[in-house]
Write a protein that holds these residues in place. Structure first.
Motif, PDB file in Angstrom:
ATOM      1  N   GLY A  62     -16.353  30.684  -0.386  1.00 45.54           N
ATOM      2  CA  GLY A  62     -16.446  30.329   1.026  1.00 45.54           C
ATOM      3  C   GLY A  62     -17.154  29.037   1.346  1.00 45.54           C
ATOM      4  N   ALA A  63     -17.633  28.294   0.349  1.00 47.11           N
ATOM      5  CA  ALA A  63     -18.356  27.050   0.625  1.00 47.11           C
ATOM      6  C   ALA A  63     -17.399  25.940   1.060  1.00 47.11           C
ATOM      7  CB  ALA A  63     -19.132  26.607  -0.610  1.00 47.11           C
ATOM      8  N   ASP A  64     -17.893  25.058   1.926  1.00 43.57           N
ATOM      9  CA  ASP A  64     -17.127  23.880   2.336  1.00 43.57           C
ATOM     10  C   ASP A  64     -17.475  22.667   1.481  1.00 43.57           C
ATOM     11  OD1 ASP A  64     -15.713  24.590   5.061  1.00 43.57           O
ATOM     12  OD2 ASP A  64     -17.707  25.478   5.153  1.00 43.57           O
ATOM     13  N   ARG A  65     -18.743  22.563   1.119  1.00 45.85           N
ATOM     14  CA  ARG A  65     -19.197  21.432   0.310  1.00 45.85           C
ATOM     15  C   ARG A  65     -20.133  21.943  -0.770  1.00 45.85           C
ATOM     16  NH1 ARG A  65     -19.386  16.078   3.839  1.00 45.85           N
ATOM     17  NH2 ARG A  65     -18.253  16.757   5.679  1.00 45.85           N
ATOM     18  N   VAL A  66     -20.151  21.238  -1.879  1.00 45.64           N
ATOM     19  CA  VAL A  66     -20.969  21.659  -3.015  1.00 45.64           C
ATOM     20  C   VAL A  66     -21.742  20.454  -3.533  1.00 45.64           C
ATOM     21  CG1 VAL A  66     -20.948  22.650  -5.328  1.00 45.64           C
ATOM     22  CG2 VAL A  66     -19.310  23.457  -3.616  1.00 45.64           C
ATOM     23  N   GLY A  67     -23.027  20.659  -3.788  1.00 45.86           N
ATOM     24  CA  GLY A  67     -23.865  19.567  -4.262  1.00 45.86           C
ATOM     25  C   GLY A  67     -24.337  19.772  -5.689  1.00 45.86           C
ATOM     26  N   MET A  68     -24.494  18.665  -6.392  1.00 47.27           N
ATOM     27  CA  MET A  68     -25.063  18.671  -7.747  1.00 47.27           C
ATOM     28  C   MET A  68     -26.184  17.645  -7.780  1.00 47.27           C
ATOM     29  SD  MET A  68     -21.776  18.706 -10.267  1.00 47.27           S
ATOM     30  CE  MET A  68     -20.603  20.063 -10.313  1.00 47.27           C
ATOM     31  N   ALA A  69     -27.380  18.080  -8.089  1.00 54.77           N
ATOM     32  CA  ALA A  69     -28.516  17.164  -8.112  1.00 54.77           C
ATOM     33  C   ALA A  69     -29.011  16.925  -9.532  1.00 54.77           C
ATOM     34  CB  ALA A  69     -29.642  17.711  -7.240  1.00 54.77           C
ATOM     35  N   THR A  70     -29.328  18.002 -10.225  1.00 55.73           N
ATOM     36  CA  THR A  70     -29.879  17.844 -11.568  1.00 55.73           C
ATOM     37  C   THR A  70     -28.914  17.107 -12.490  1.00 55.73           C
ATOM     38  OG1 THR A  70     -31.191  19.859 -11.339  1.00 55.73           O
ATOM     39  CG2 THR A  70     -30.808  19.057 -13.570  1.00 55.73           C
ATOM     40  N   MET A  71     -27.637  17.481 -12.447  1.00 54.16           N
ATOM     41  CA  MET A  71     -26.669  16.829 -13.322  1.00 54.16           C
ATOM     42  C   MET A  71     -26.490  15.356 -12.969  1.00 54.16           C
ATOM     43  SD  MET A  71     -25.867  18.873 -15.631  1.00 54.16           S
ATOM     44  CE  MET A  71     -24.570  17.892 -16.360  1.00 54.16           C
ATOM     45  N   ALA A  72     -26.587  15.036 -11.682  1.00 59.04           N
ATOM     46  CA  ALA A  72     -26.500  13.628 -11.283  1.00 59.04           C
ATOM     47  C   ALA A  72     -27.691  12.847 -11.821  1.00 59.04           C
ATOM     48  CB  ALA A  72     -26.429  13.525  -9.763  1.00 59.04           C
ATOM     49  N   MET A  73     -28.870  13.485 -11.807  1.00 57.46           N
ATOM     50  CA  MET A  73     -30.058  12.832 -12.368  1.00 57.46           C
ATOM     51  C   MET A  73     -29.898  12.620 -13.874  1.00 57.46           C
ATOM     52  SD  MET A  73     -32.399  12.254 -10.003  1.00 57.46           S
ATOM     53  CE  MET A  73     -34.034  12.371 -10.710  1.00 57.46           C
ATOM     54  N   VAL A  74     -29.352  13.617 -14.543  1.00 53.85           N
ATOM     55  CA  VAL A  74     -29.124  13.491 -15.986  1.00 53.85           C
ATOM     56  C   VAL A  74     -28.174  12.331 -16.270  1.00 53.85           C
ATOM     57  CG1 VAL A  74     -28.106  14.629 -17.996  1.00 53.85           C
ATOM     58  CG2 VAL A  74     -29.632  15.904 -16.478  1.00 53.85           C
ATOM     59  N   ALA A  75     -27.200  12.145 -15.394  1.00 53.26           N
ATOM     60  CA  ALA A  75     -26.222  11.077 -15.594  1.00 53.26           C
ATOM     61  C   ALA A  75     -26.866   9.695 -15.590  1.00 53.26           C
ATOM     62  CB  ALA A  75     -25.139  11.148 -14.516  1.00 53.26           C
ATOM     63  N   ILE A  76     -28.003   9.549 -14.907  1.00 48.86           N
ATOM     64  CA  ILE A  76     -28.660   8.239 -14.882  1.00 48.86           C
ATOM     65  C   ILE A  76     -29.868   8.185 -15.819  1.00 48.86           C
ATOM     66  CG2 ILE A  76     -27.869   7.750 -12.555  1.00 48.86           C
ATOM     67  CD1 ILE A  76     -30.667   8.348 -11.532  1.00 48.86           C
ATOM     68  N   GLY A  77     -30.003   9.222 -16.661  1.00 47.44           N
ATOM     69  CA  GLY A  77     -31.014   9.137 -17.708  1.00 47.44           C
ATOM     70  C   GLY A  77     -32.121  10.159 -17.679  1.00 47.44           C
ATOM     71  N   CYS A  78     -32.149  11.061 -16.687  1.00 43.46           N
ATOM     72  CA  CYS A  78     -33.211  12.067 -16.602  1.00 43.46           C
ATOM     73  C   CYS A  78     -33.193  12.965 -17.840  1.00 43.46           C
ATOM     74  CB  CYS A  78     -33.022  12.908 -15.345  1.00 43.46           C
ATOM     75  SG  CYS A  78     -34.153  14.306 -15.215  1.00 43.46           S
ATOM     76  N   THR A  79     -34.387  13.259 -18.371  1.00 50.69           N
ATOM     77  CA  THR A  79     -34.502  14.124 -19.545  1.00 50.69           C
ATOM     78  C   THR A  79     -35.037  15.510 -19.186  1.00 50.69           C
ATOM     79  OG1 THR A  79     -36.707  13.240 -20.007  1.00 50.69           O
ATOM     80  CG2 THR A  79     -34.837  12.170 -21.096  1.00 50.69           C
TER      81      THR A  79
ATOM     82  N   HIS B 258     -40.815   8.621 -17.725  1.00 47.19           N
ATOM     83  CA  HIS B 258     -40.670   7.641 -18.800  1.00 47.19           C
ATOM     84  C   HIS B 258     -39.305   6.964 -18.819  1.00 47.19           C
ATOM     85  CE1 HIS B 258     -38.822  11.212 -20.535  1.00 47.19           C
ATOM     86  NE2 HIS B 258     -38.245  10.448 -21.427  1.00 47.19           N
ATOM     87  N   VAL B 259     -38.398   7.384 -17.919  1.00 44.11           N
ATOM     88  CA  VAL B 259     -37.116   6.688 -17.805  1.00 44.11           C
ATOM     89  C   VAL B 259     -37.000   5.959 -16.470  1.00 44.11           C
ATOM     90  CG1 VAL B 259     -35.869   8.130 -19.439  1.00 44.11           C
ATOM     91  CG2 VAL B 259     -36.022   8.837 -17.050  1.00 44.11           C
ATOM     92  N   GLY B 260     -38.110   5.834 -15.752  1.00 44.27           N
ATOM     93  CA  GLY B 260     -38.169   4.970 -14.581  1.00 44.27           C
ATOM     94  C   GLY B 260     -37.470   5.472 -13.341  1.00 44.27           C
ATOM     95  N   ILE B 261     -37.289   6.798 -13.202  1.00 42.74           N
ATOM     96  CA  ILE B 261     -36.587   7.325 -12.027  1.00 42.74           C
ATOM     97  C   ILE B 261     -37.581   7.735 -10.944  1.00 42.74           C
ATOM     98  CG2 ILE B 261     -35.004   9.084 -11.164  1.00 42.74           C
ATOM     99  CD1 ILE B 261     -33.756   9.196 -13.955  1.00 42.74           C
ATOM    100  N   THR B 262     -38.435   8.712 -11.230  1.00 43.25           N
ATOM    101  CA  THR B 262     -39.378   9.211 -10.227  1.00 43.25           C
ATOM    102  C   THR B 262     -40.762   8.612 -10.466  1.00 43.25           C
ATOM    103  OG1 THR B 262     -39.870  11.150 -11.582  1.00 43.25           O
ATOM    104  CG2 THR B 262     -38.115  11.355  -9.950  1.00 43.25           C
ATOM    105  N   THR B 263     -40.850   7.321 -10.338  1.00 40.48           N
ATOM    106  CA  THR B 263     -42.120   6.637 -10.557  1.00 40.48           C
ATOM    107  C   THR B 263     -42.110   5.294  -9.848  1.00 40.48           C
ATOM    108  OG1 THR B 263     -43.629   5.755 -12.235  1.00 40.48           O
ATOM    109  CG2 THR B 263     -41.283   5.568 -12.684  1.00 40.48           C
ATOM    110  N   GLN B 264     -43.304   4.801  -9.544  1.00 39.12           N
ATOM    111  CA  GLN B 264     -43.441   3.451  -9.008  1.00 39.12           C
ATOM    112  C   GLN B 264     -43.643   2.430 -10.125  1.00 39.12           C
ATOM    113  OE1 GLN B 264     -43.050   2.930  -5.541  1.00 39.12           O
ATOM    114  NE2 GLN B 264     -42.350   5.003  -5.949  1.00 39.12           N
TER     115      GLN B 264
END
Length: 487
Positions: A63-80, A91-97
């Motif tokens: 019954g969903a209209d839209r579906v989101g993916m967050a963790t996998m999208a983060m992994v796609a840009i290098g999240c470990t 250490h991969v420069g995503i959630t840091t200043q």
């Protein structure tokens, strides 16, 4: 959101023991909306631990209209997935200043790889293109022309295993629309909730096309059904600037006294745009603002008194630029993920604080969790900032009113810090004095433009000695222990 998801900063007990599978929520919501005759007026968005195209299809069939993916999208840009997003040591420069290897070494990281934004965009694009292609193949295999045709088609699902342990027949029960909805004698029509924001764009762009370069759009009192006011215009201006058509006008949107603007007011606001509301606004005001000015001011009621001037949840969420003002009070999550904008919360306490009563948020000018995950920017608070502030704050500064007569002491400020917040309450330094003067002067200027001379004159007295009237909160520059290094 199902229990299978969660941010990298979520606590372990929340990840393991809180929540329910997203499938349960989606199916219950879909059935309830169908039975109420509201299914085509409400969208269901689903997320939480979803990873594959099959996961997306399963949510839509439920019954969903839209579906989101967050963790996998983060992994796609290098999240470990080291689950330390709140530490500012990614250490991969995503959630840091941290931006350079040298800065990383100064913070105690053993290893650091700066983000390559072009490569990250390429990987993210490939990820979603691959998911889209896989999903199209699944939809075609089911004999449908589009994914929307499959919404709510639980007849295409079956329970594959654990038949003896679990009875999932609830998920496969058909749901019927109410009889009255099948009556085709009358079709009730209503104006779209985004009608006014689109009208604003049409009027402004029409005047711009005729040569006007200083534009003021004024509207009588708006209400909660008038959503995303100014956001549609910001999108059109951004497209013109991005694709070479240009837009060099100054635009001001004014909404008269008595207004309570709906969700999303001035979202994605841009430089050259000014939005002023006399009254109040609901959730998501100035979300992801890039620039310009947004001011939610009190409006004069029929008795001549100035009232309201307040906003709902998540004011200035992720805002990276602009001057954003609230004259009254703000609901929870004020300035969460603030990333560069200047913000002023002008509400002041009417009587001395009484923390001994508990429930600090009920009497505060910000209702909890303000400045959570703040990374950059400046904020000035003239009243009680509320409880649990500055959790996960890694950058920027918050200037709090020091007003002992009202109970706003340094001790009270420290009581309002979130447990574990890596920040310190300090006297103003030279930079802090300049910041307070600049922010307070900007607020006074807006008040004078609204003919609030008496209040402006009272606040001008605070400019004489900012160091006496304010304290600053800023992150503590901590060396990270090797035991918690995110290698």
């Amino acid at each position: 959101s199902g229990f299978g998801g969660g941010t990298g900063a979520a606590r372990l007990h929340a990840l393991k023991y809180a929540g329910l599978p997203v499938e349960i929520g989606v199916r219950r919501a879909h059935r309830a909306l169908v039975r109420a005759g509201l299914r085509d007026r409400v969208e269901i968005w689903a997320d939480g631990g979803l990873k594959t195209a099959y996961d997306v299809l399963r949510m839509v069939l439920l019954g969903a209209d839209r579906v989101g993916m967050a963790t996998m999208a983060m992994v796609a840009i290098g999240c470990t997935i080291c689950r330390g997003c709140q530490l500012d040591t990614c250490h991969v420069g995503i959630t840091t200043q941290i931006e350079t290897v040298e800065e990383a070494l100064a913070h105690g990281l053993k290893r650091f790889v700066p983000q390559d934004l072009d490569r990250a965009v390429e990987h993210l694009t490939r990820f979603f293109e691959a998911k889209g292609e896989a999903l199209r193949e699944l939809v075609a295999a089911l004999g449908a022309r589009s994914l929307r045709e499959l919404r709510g088609r639980v007849d295409l699902l079956y329970q594959r295993d654990h038949l003896e342990e679990l009875d999932l027949s609830y998920f496969f029960l058909p749901v019927e629309e109410p009889e009255w909805l099948k009556d085709t004698s009358a079709h009730v029509l209503r104006k779209p909730l985004n009608q006014l924001t689109r009208t604003i764009t049409e009027v402004v762009m029409g005047a711009y096309g005729e040569g006007s370069r200083k534009l003021v759009f004024q509207e009588g009192p708006v209400n909660s059904t008038d959503r995303a006011l100014g956001a549609h215009l910001a999108g059109e201006i951004a497209r013109r600037r991005l694709y070479g058509r240009g837009f060099d006008a100054e635009v001001e949107l004014r909404f008269d006294a008595g207004s309570v603007a709906g969700n999303g007011l001035a979202a994605f606001n841009l430089e050259g745009m000014k939005v002023v509301v006399e009254g109040g606004a609901q959730d998501g005001v100035a979300k992801s603002a890039f620039g310009g000015t947004v001011a939610i001011l009190k409006g004069r009621n029929p008795y001549g008194a100035y009232v309201d001037g307040s906003v709902g949840k998540s004011f200035a969420y992720g805002a990276i630029g602009g001057l954003l003002i609230v004259e009254g009070v703000a609901d929870s999550r004020f300035c969460i993920r603030l990333s560069g904008a200047d913000v002023i919360l002008g509400g002041e306490p009417e009587r001395p604080l009484r923390d001994e009563l508990g429930n600090l948020a009920a009497r505060a000018q910000a209702k909890g969790f303000a400045f959570e995950y703040m990374t950059r920017g400046r904020a000035l608070v003239l009243g009680d900032p509320g409880p649990w502030i500055c959790s996960g704050m890694t950058g920027g500064r918050v200037y709090l009113r020091h007003w002992p007569e009202m109970g706003l002491t340094e001790e009270a400020m420290k009581r309002r810090l979130a447990k574990g917040a890596k920040v310190a309450v300090k006297p103003l330094d030279l930079r802090g004095i300049e910041d307070v003067r600049e922010l307070l002067s900007a607020y006074i200027r807006v008040l004078k433009e609204a003919k609030r001379e008496e209040k402006a004159a009272r606040l001008e007295k605070l400019l004489e000695d900012p160091a006496q009237h304010f304290r600053m909160v800023e992150p503590v520059n901590q060396q990270v222990e090797q035991g918690v290094s995110t290698e």
